[in-house]
Design an enzyme around this catalytic site. Structure first.
Site, short mmCIF file in Angstrom:
data_model
loop_
_atom_site.label_atom_id
_atom_site.label_comp_id
_atom_site.label_asym_id
_atom_site.label_seq_id
_atom_site.Cartn_x
_atom_site.Cartn_y
_atom_site.Cartn_z
N LYS A 13 10.08 -4.85 -45.50
CA LYS A 13 11.34 -4.08 -45.33
C LYS A 13 11.84 -3.54 -46.67
O LYS A 13 12.21 -2.38 -46.77
CB LYS A 13 12.44 -4.98 -44.72
CG LYS A 13 12.12 -5.55 -43.37
CD LYS A 13 13.32 -6.28 -42.77
CE LYS A 13 13.75 -7.53 -43.51
NZ LYS A 13 12.76 -8.63 -43.46
N ARG A 87 20.66 -9.62 -38.52
CA ARG A 87 19.67 -10.68 -38.29
C ARG A 87 20.07 -11.59 -37.14
O ARG A 87 19.34 -12.54 -36.85
CB ARG A 87 19.54 -11.52 -39.55
CG ARG A 87 18.43 -11.10 -40.51
CD ARG A 87 18.56 -11.95 -41.74
NE ARG A 87 17.35 -12.22 -42.45
CZ ARG A 87 17.05 -11.68 -43.63
NH1 ARG A 87 17.83 -10.78 -44.18
NH2 ARG A 87 15.96 -12.05 -44.25
N ARG A 126 4.41 -13.57 -53.56
CA ARG A 126 5.41 -12.63 -54.07
C ARG A 126 6.04 -13.13 -55.36
O ARG A 126 6.36 -14.31 -55.49
CB ARG A 126 6.49 -12.45 -52.99
CG ARG A 126 7.54 -11.43 -53.36
CD ARG A 126 8.17 -10.88 -52.15
NE ARG A 126 9.14 -11.78 -51.53
CZ ARG A 126 9.88 -11.43 -50.48
NH1 ARG A 126 9.76 -10.26 -49.93
NH2 ARG A 126 10.73 -12.29 -49.98
N ARG A 159 10.87 -16.54 -56.08
CA ARG A 159 12.15 -16.89 -55.44
C ARG A 159 12.05 -18.29 -54.84
O ARG A 159 11.03 -18.67 -54.29
CB ARG A 159 12.46 -15.89 -54.32
CG ARG A 159 13.13 -14.65 -54.81
CD ARG A 159 13.13 -13.54 -53.78
NE ARG A 159 13.52 -13.93 -52.44
CZ ARG A 159 13.72 -13.05 -51.45
NH1 ARG A 159 13.58 -11.77 -51.66
NH2 ARG A 159 14.05 -13.46 -50.24
N ARG A 170 12.08 -20.01 -42.89
CA ARG A 170 12.50 -18.63 -42.67
C ARG A 170 11.80 -18.03 -41.46
O ARG A 170 12.41 -17.28 -40.70
CB ARG A 170 12.20 -17.78 -43.92
CG ARG A 170 13.15 -18.11 -45.05
CD ARG A 170 12.63 -17.58 -46.37
NE ARG A 170 12.75 -16.15 -46.49
CZ ARG A 170 12.08 -15.42 -47.38
NH1 ARG A 170 11.21 -16.00 -48.20
NH2 ARG A 170 12.27 -14.14 -47.46
P1 AMP Z 1 16.11 -11.28 -47.69
O1 AMP Z 1 15.95 -10.90 -49.11
O2 AMP Z 1 16.54 -10.15 -46.82
O3 AMP Z 1 14.89 -12.00 -47.13
O4 AMP Z 1 17.32 -12.33 -47.63
C1 AMP Z 1 17.26 -13.55 -48.36
C2 AMP Z 1 18.19 -14.57 -47.74
O5 AMP Z 1 19.53 -14.06 -47.75
C3 AMP Z 1 17.90 -14.90 -46.28
O6 AMP Z 1 16.88 -15.88 -46.13
C4 AMP Z 1 19.27 -15.42 -45.85
O7 AMP Z 1 19.51 -16.71 -46.35
C5 AMP Z 1 20.22 -14.47 -46.57
N1 AMP Z 1 20.50 -13.26 -45.76
C6 AMP Z 1 20.19 -11.98 -46.06
N2 AMP Z 1 20.60 -11.13 -45.09
C7 AMP Z 1 21.17 -11.92 -44.15
C8 AMP Z 1 21.75 -11.65 -42.87
N3 AMP Z 1 21.82 -10.41 -42.36
N4 AMP Z 1 22.24 -12.72 -42.17
C9 AMP Z 1 22.20 -13.97 -42.67
N5 AMP Z 1 21.64 -14.29 -43.85
C10 AMP Z 1 21.12 -13.27 -44.58
#
Ligand code: AMP
Length: 214
Positions: A13, A87, A126, A159, A170
């Site tokens: 994404k 999400r 990553r 990360r 996740r």
């Molecule tokens: P990402 O970089 O999009 O994978 O987001 C990293 C982390 O941020 C996720 O594993 C969640 O802990 C939190 N996060 C990001 N976007 C959301 C969302 N829309 N709803 C809830 N948690 C989020």
């Protein structure tokens, strides 16, 4: 262009959102990036979010909905590419309400489909630049000089949530809480399924074809 880029963690994404941002002049809105910035700055939101993020759990809806609304309100006349939001079904409903108010309906929701084995390979390899955010992968996009960012020279990191236990969590959270959002958008006729294993350029081409643009 107003789109949601949807998909499991590791489906690409962020990579595709950065490309579409440049090509369409749309604003890339990533709730994950905004939360990581908040954690790095040690703000109230960052302090609240950190432990959820490190474990690979979702941050509570009210926190991310507030972030997304604030970002959407600031895009002006530009389009946007939402990456990692919504999400949950509650977030999707809040997004609908916010976009109705702004009179900016979604054009499409792009679902990037990648099988689980490939997701684990992508996430565990990553690396990311903690300074400028540029993403790398140990096999498919290694930095020119090992462990250093090509753009700003900072030491690359893994990360916390790309470590094995958090990855498993996740993917479980995605299946349980996020995958139901697909049905929500399918019913609205907005969903476009894209096979997203393979080269980055080819996937961008498929996304554009599904949107009817060159
Ligand atoms: P990402 O970089 O999009 O994978 O987001 C990293 C982390 O941020 C996720 O594993 C969640 O802990 C939190 N996060 C990001 N976007 C959301 C969302 N829309 N709803 C809830 N948690 C989020």
């Amino acid at each position: 262009m107003r789109i949601v880029l949807f998909g499991a963690p590791g489906s690409g994404k962020g990579t595709q959102a950065s490309i579409l941002e440049k090509e369409f002049g749309a604003v890339h809105i990533s709730t994950g990036d905004t939360l990581r910035e908040a954690v790095a700055k040690g703000t109230e939101v960052g302090l609240q979010a950190k432990s959820y993020m490190d474990r690979g759990e979702l941050v509570p809806d009210e926190v991310v909905i507030a972030i997304a609304k604030e970002k959407l309100a600031s895009v002006g006349n530009n389009g946007f590419v939402l990456d990692g939001f919504p999400r949950t079904v509650a977030q999707a409903e809040a997004l609908d309400d916010a976009l109705l108010e702004l009179q900016k309906p979604l054009d499409a929701v792009i679902n990037l489909r990648v099988d689980e084995e490939e997701l684990v390979r992508r996430l565990s390899g990553r690396r990311v630049c903690p300074k400028c955010g540029e993403p790398y992968h140990v096999d498919s996009k290694p930095p020119k000089s090992p462990g250093k960012c090509d753009i700003c020279g900072a030491d690359l990191i893994q990360r916390e949530d790309d470590k094995p236990d958090a990855i498993r969590n996740r993917l479980r959270v995605y299946q349980e809480q996020t995958a139901p959002v697909l049905e929500y958008y399918r019913r609205k006729g907005l969903l476009r399924d894209i096979e997203a294993a393979g080269g980055i350029d080819e996937i961008t081409r498929r996304i554009k074809a599904s949107l009817g643009v060159q």
